[in-house]
Design a protein around this motif. Structure first.
Motif: not given
Length: 71
Positions: A27-29, A39-41, A45-46, A49-51
């Motif tokens: 997900x970070x990659x 692109x919109x992240x 990013x949400x 944070x859940x992960x």
């Protein structure tokens, strides 16, 4: 809880922790790549944070089980 059952649960939690770390890295990659492409992240990013919150819970479960094994 018997020690055998604790060890069984701990093995599963350890596998879940390893898998969670792999998913976090992916997900970070993804976010890095999305930013590189402008692109919109915010959704990604949400989700990250859940992960991370899920991973913290897995880490807490692991610590709870390890503490039950202490004499």
């Amino acid at each position: 809880m018997y020690a055998t059952a604790i060890y069984d649960e701990l093995r599963q939690v350890e596998r879940d922790v390893v898998e969670g770390e792999r998913r976090l890295a992916e997900q970070e990659a993804l976010i890095v790549e999305m930013k590189r492409q402008n692109e919109e992240t915010s959704k990604a990013e949400s989700e990250l944070e859940r992960m991370r919150a899920d991973q913290r819970r897995r880490d807490q479960d692991r610590q709870r089980l390890l503490s039950r094994l202490q004499p």
